[in-house]
Write a protein that holds these residues in place. Structure first.
Motif: not given
Length: 164
Positions: A33-35, A48-51, A146-148, A159-164
């Motif tokens: 996800g990204a925000a 941007r979150l990478f998993t 702090i971010f998630l 929510r956007k960062l987590k891709g939800e």
């Protein structure tokens, strides 16, 4: 023409270096996800979150978080902001010295990539160059929250960062 190709290649290096940093630091990583985080309406950074395989965030697995700054900030700004957020989201942690080693001034377009290494360590890269490892019990949860986490400054950003 040759000069134009050289300029174009130079402009592409930071982006490809960052992409290779994510892939080499976290094999199998994909964007989840990204925000864009805004402060008083002004964009501060793109996150941007990478998993692994782009899977939903799992706090029991390692993951990476990239921040691309949209304005210039000093090392002091980054350290103080992080210390304030750690205190706001829980108890203050004795990390100032480590953060001062990890963070440097950023200019618009600079990137920091943070990668969890188990629960007690986070590795940091600045513009594709490894700069430090932050170590403290449960630092992954405390710093990345702090971010998630559940108590972030912006629920829609998270929510956007987590891709939800």
């Amino acid at each position: 023409m040759r000069r134009l190709l050289l300029i174009a290649a130079t402009l592409l290096v930071p982006l490809s270096a960052q992409a290779s940093t994510v892939k080499s630091a976290l094999p199998g990583a994909e964007l989840r996800g990204a925000a864009t985080f805004r402060y008083v309406g002004f964009p501060l950074y793109e996150a941007r979150l990478f998993t692994k395989s782009g899977a939903p965030l799992d706090w029991n697995k390692d993951f990476g978080l990239e921040l691309k700054y949209m304005r210039n900030l000093t090392e002091y700004d980054l350290v103080e902001g992080t210390m304030r957020e750690l205190k706001r989201t829980g108890a203050a942690l004795p990390l100032r010295g480590q953060l001062e080693q990890c963070f440097d001034d950023v200019r618009k377009g600079d990137r920091y990539f943070a990668l969890s290494k188990g629960q007690d360590q986070i590795g940091f890269w600045h513009n594709g160059k490894r700069v430090c490892t932050l170590s403290h019990p449960q630092i992954k949860t405390r710093f990345m929250a702090i971010f998630l986490g559940e108590n972030t400054r912006s629920k829609s950003f998270t929510r956007k960062l987590k891709g939800e």
